[in-house]
Design an enzyme around this catalytic site. Sequence first.
Site, mmCIF file in Angstrom:
data_model
loop_
_atom_site.group_PDB
_atom_site.id
_atom_site.type_symbol
_atom_site.label_atom_id
_atom_site.label_comp_id
_atom_site.label_asym_id
_atom_site.label_seq_id
_atom_site.Cartn_x
_atom_site.Cartn_y
_atom_site.Cartn_z
ATOM 1 N N SER A 46 0.830 -1.200 0.000
ATOM 2 C CA SER A 46 0.000 0.000 0.000
ATOM 3 C C SER A 46 0.866 1.252 0.000
ATOM 4 O O SER A 46 1.979 1.251 0.542
ATOM 5 C CB SER A 46 -0.853 -0.039 1.278
ATOM 6 O OG SER A 46 -1.456 1.196 1.528
ATOM 7 N N TYR A 102 -2.158 -1.559 11.040
ATOM 8 C CA TYR A 102 -2.390 -2.047 9.678
ATOM 9 C C TYR A 102 -1.207 -1.678 8.778
ATOM 10 O O TYR A 102 -0.639 -2.531 8.089
ATOM 11 C CB TYR A 102 -3.690 -1.464 9.094
ATOM 12 C CG TYR A 102 -3.765 -1.672 7.595
ATOM 13 C CD1 TYR A 102 -4.045 -2.923 7.061
ATOM 14 C CD2 TYR A 102 -3.485 -0.625 6.701
ATOM 15 C CE1 TYR A 102 -4.059 -3.130 5.689
ATOM 16 C CE2 TYR A 102 -3.495 -0.823 5.333
ATOM 17 C CZ TYR A 102 -3.792 -2.072 4.824
ATOM 18 O OH TYR A 102 -3.786 -2.281 3.463
ATOM 19 N N LYS A 141 1.935 -3.990 6.665
ATOM 20 C CA LYS A 141 2.387 -3.934 5.265
ATOM 21 C C LYS A 141 3.899 -3.720 5.220
ATOM 22 O O LYS A 141 4.601 -4.335 4.423
ATOM 23 C CB LYS A 141 1.660 -2.817 4.504
ATOM 24 C CG LYS A 141 0.176 -3.102 4.300
ATOM 25 C CD LYS A 141 -0.056 -4.355 3.482
ATOM 26 C CE LYS A 141 -1.493 -4.800 3.444
ATOM 27 N NZ LYS A 141 -1.716 -6.117 2.864
HETATM 28 P P1 NAD Z 1 -11.059 -7.178 1.107
HETATM 29 O O1 NAD Z 1 -11.289 -7.201 2.573
HETATM 30 O O2 NAD Z 1 -12.201 -6.881 0.216
HETATM 31 O O3 NAD Z 1 -10.413 -8.562 0.632
HETATM 32 C C1 NAD Z 1 -9.564 -9.318 1.457
HETATM 33 C C2 NAD Z 1 -10.110 -10.737 1.479
HETATM 34 O O4 NAD Z 1 -9.242 -11.545 2.286
HETATM 35 C C3 NAD Z 1 -11.493 -10.840 2.089
HETATM 36 O O5 NAD Z 1 -12.335 -11.549 1.199
HETATM 37 C C4 NAD Z 1 -11.305 -11.615 3.394
HETATM 38 O O6 NAD Z 1 -12.402 -12.440 3.675
HETATM 39 C C5 NAD Z 1 -10.043 -12.395 3.083
HETATM 40 N N1 NAD Z 1 -9.209 -12.761 4.237
HETATM 41 C C6 NAD Z 1 -8.770 -11.962 5.243
HETATM 42 N N2 NAD Z 1 -7.990 -12.661 6.079
HETATM 43 C C7 NAD Z 1 -7.916 -13.923 5.586
HETATM 44 C C8 NAD Z 1 -7.247 -15.106 5.988
HETATM 45 N N3 NAD Z 1 -6.514 -15.153 7.103
HETATM 46 N N4 NAD Z 1 -7.386 -16.217 5.226
HETATM 47 C C9 NAD Z 1 -8.134 -16.201 4.105
HETATM 48 N N5 NAD Z 1 -8.795 -15.117 3.684
HETATM 49 C C10 NAD Z 1 -8.676 -13.986 4.400
HETATM 50 O O7 NAD Z 1 -9.857 -6.154 0.849
HETATM 51 P P2 NAD Z 1 -9.311 -5.549 -0.524
HETATM 52 O O8 NAD Z 1 -9.669 -4.120 -0.546
HETATM 53 O O9 NAD Z 1 -9.663 -6.425 -1.651
HETATM 54 O O10 NAD Z 1 -7.754 -5.625 -0.230
HETATM 55 C C11 NAD Z 1 -6.945 -6.682 -0.731
HETATM 56 C C12 NAD Z 1 -5.510 -6.457 -0.294
HETATM 57 O O11 NAD Z 1 -5.049 -5.202 -0.782
HETATM 58 C C13 NAD Z 1 -5.317 -6.417 1.215
HETATM 59 O O12 NAD Z 1 -4.071 -7.050 1.497
HETATM 60 C C14 NAD Z 1 -5.246 -4.944 1.521
HETATM 61 O O13 NAD Z 1 -4.476 -4.682 2.672
HETATM 62 C C15 NAD Z 1 -4.526 -4.421 0.278
HETATM 63 N N6 NAD Z 1 -4.791 -3.002 -0.005
HETATM 64 C C16 NAD Z 1 -6.090 -2.568 -0.113
HETATM 65 C C17 NAD Z 1 -6.330 -1.220 -0.377
HETATM 66 C C18 NAD Z 1 -7.743 -0.691 -0.451
HETATM 67 O O14 NAD Z 1 -7.934 0.523 -0.302
HETATM 68 N N7 NAD Z 1 -8.749 -1.512 -0.706
HETATM 69 C C19 NAD Z 1 -5.255 -0.334 -0.557
HETATM 70 C C20 NAD Z 1 -3.966 -0.826 -0.447
HETATM 71 C C21 NAD Z 1 -3.736 -2.179 -0.171
HETATM 72 C C1 WQD Z 2 -9.706 9.395 0.962
HETATM 73 C C2 WQD Z 2 -9.911 10.888 1.207
HETATM 74 C C3 WQD Z 2 -10.256 11.480 3.520
HETATM 75 C C4 WQD Z 2 -14.117 9.518 3.991
HETATM 76 C C5 WQD Z 2 -6.975 4.490 3.137
HETATM 77 C C6 WQD Z 2 -5.881 3.824 3.925
HETATM 78 C C7 WQD Z 2 -4.751 3.443 3.024
HETATM 79 C C8 WQD Z 2 -5.247 2.589 1.864
HETATM 80 C C9 WQD Z 2 -6.396 3.245 1.163
HETATM 81 C C10 WQD Z 2 -5.045 0.258 2.430
HETATM 82 C C11 WQD Z 2 -9.169 11.380 2.456
HETATM 83 C C12 WQD Z 2 -11.478 11.791 2.692
HETATM 84 C C13 WQD Z 2 -12.928 9.986 3.481
HETATM 85 C C14 WQD Z 2 -15.157 10.431 4.307
HETATM 86 C C15 WQD Z 2 -13.746 12.229 3.558
HETATM 87 N N1 WQD Z 2 -5.730 1.319 2.299
HETATM 88 N N2 WQD Z 2 -12.742 11.314 3.266
HETATM 89 N N3 WQD Z 2 -14.915 11.754 4.072
HETATM 90 O O1 WQD Z 2 -7.357 7.524 3.919
HETATM 91 O O2 WQD Z 2 -6.479 7.916 1.564
HETATM 92 O O3 WQD Z 2 -6.442 5.654 2.515
HETATM 93 O O4 WQD Z 2 -7.408 3.604 2.120
HETATM 94 O O5 WQD Z 2 -3.876 0.072 2.342
HETATM 95 O O6 WQD Z 2 -3.828 2.745 3.784
HETATM 96 O O7 WQD Z 2 -5.426 4.745 4.909
HETATM 97 O O8 WQD Z 2 -8.606 6.636 1.885
HETATM 98 O O9 WQD Z 2 -10.944 6.605 1.147
HETATM 99 O O10 WQD Z 2 -10.443 6.741 3.631
HETATM 100 O O11 WQD Z 2 -9.983 8.711 2.190
HETATM 101 O O12 WQD Z 2 -13.570 13.424 3.376
HETATM 102 O O13 WQD Z 2 -16.219 10.069 4.790
HETATM 103 O O14 WQD Z 2 -11.298 11.119 1.466
HETATM 104 O O15 WQD Z 2 -10.010 12.500 4.449
HETATM 105 O O16 WQD Z 2 -8.690 12.657 2.168
HETATM 106 P P1 WQD Z 2 -7.198 7.051 2.551
HETATM 107 P P2 WQD Z 2 -10.071 7.099 2.235
#
Ligand code: NAD
Ligand code: WQD
Length: 340
Positions: free
Chosen positions: A126, A151, A155
């Site tokens: 991330s 969290y 990562k």
């Molecule tokens: P998500 O929660 O929709 O998907 C993750 C899936 O993993 C879920 O279906 C959950 O049931 C499953 N899971 C969790 N722990 C598990 C375990 N121990 N064994 C088997 N399954 C398990 O999340 P996502 O948004 O699809 O994110 C996917 C990956 O990307 C994650 O590693 C997350 O940290 C990373 N990521 C997400 C974002 C974001 O904003 N969505 C941003 C950066 C990184």
């Molecule tokens: C986006 C922008 C908020 C909600 C998070 C995690 C990051 C990554 C992605 C996993 C920000 C603003 C939000 C609301 C708002 N995940 N906001 N009102 O914080 O950039 O990133 O998700 O790895 O690690 O921190 O994403 O979608 O929460 O916010 O104004 O109700 O929207 O302040 O500027 P963020 P977000």
Amino acid sequence: MSKILVTGGTGYIGSHTVVELLESGYETVVVDNLSNSTAGVINGIEGITGIRPVFVKADCTDKNAIHKILKTERNVMGIIHFAASKSVGESLSKPLTYYRNNIDSLLTLLELMPEFNVKGLVFSSSCTVYGRPDLMPVGEDAPVKKAESPYGNTKQIGEEIIRDAIGSDVSYKSIILRYFNPIGAHPSAKIGELPNGVPQNLVPFLTQTAAGIHKELRVFGDDYSTPDGSCIRDYINVVDLAKAHVTAIGRMLENSDCKPLEYYNLGTGKGFSVLELIHTFENVTGVKVPYKIAGRRVGDIEQIWADPRRANEILGWKAVETLENTLRSAWKWQQAISNL
Ligand code: NAD
Ligand code: WQD
């Protein structure tokens, strides 16, 4: 074509990636414990691709269960590891759950890969690892800053574990993908993001507000040093993001130029403010979003967007979808789930 194990494959990004893998001819084995998704997602994947992927409900921290899957499935060539707990806020109140789940899952996979001759692992990281970046846009060589949440720390630690494992001269490679802000849904609206409880992320909260589920959206701060005062992020379409995994797995498994460990930022290279995003959504959907300016959210950074040139040049991948189309897809998905 190669067989790929996709952990977290019924989740948001995982399900979109399974679709792209199937459409590119890969065979997939989906493993998920369904802690943050439902088995019904497999129907959505089948509805789009016409292929029903193998699905096994299992927990990636359970070494015996994963061992059994790798043994039964045979010749799994690569793993894409999405499975993790992902809520920044929840990780502050349940740090041990986050460390156990996110670190243990990764260790389990890395430990088992040599026994089953798995050639590579793609890891979901991330942009959170960059913290508050000093320079914009953020390239992969920008310093990793001290994590602000358990969290984020999982990562960073995950990346370090992979680096140390690769440094010990194991038989596999790894590609670390650092996602910026994934949003939107598959254009078919058969799969998308299914947030558990009240969404903390901007776009699912916005679409739920537009659907009348919440009274208003709070904009967290309009007094930042940005053109309109609200925070800026690099919003990446989830289908574009999914496609990057297909190019990464192809490079890792088939291209001898691929180094044992590579890092890529996955973003568009362009930042949009919260207010710009809301107004774009209103323009493309014709739906008004009630919102009010609220105080800053603790821990938010002012602005961040990616320098995606390494992914563009080496992976040959580029984000192509517009913010307009991506927000349309998010709205179409919200309407589909509201009608369920
Ligand atoms: P998500 O929660 O929709 O998907 C993750 C899936 O993993 C879920 O279906 C959950 O049931 C499953 N899971 C969790 N722990 C598990 C375990 N121990 N064994 C088997 N399954 C398990 O999340 P996502 O948004 O699809 O994110 C996917 C990956 O990307 C994650 O590693 C997350 O940290 C990373 N990521 C997400 C974002 C974001 O904003 N969505 C941003 C950066 C990184
Ligand atoms: C986006 C922008 C908020 C909600 C998070 C995690 C990051 C990554 C992605 C996993 C920000 C603003 C939000 C609301 C708002 N995940 N906001 N009102 O914080 O950039 O990133 O998700 O790895 O690690 O921190 O994403 O979608 O929460 O916010 O104004 O109700 O929207 O302040 O500027 P963020 P977000």
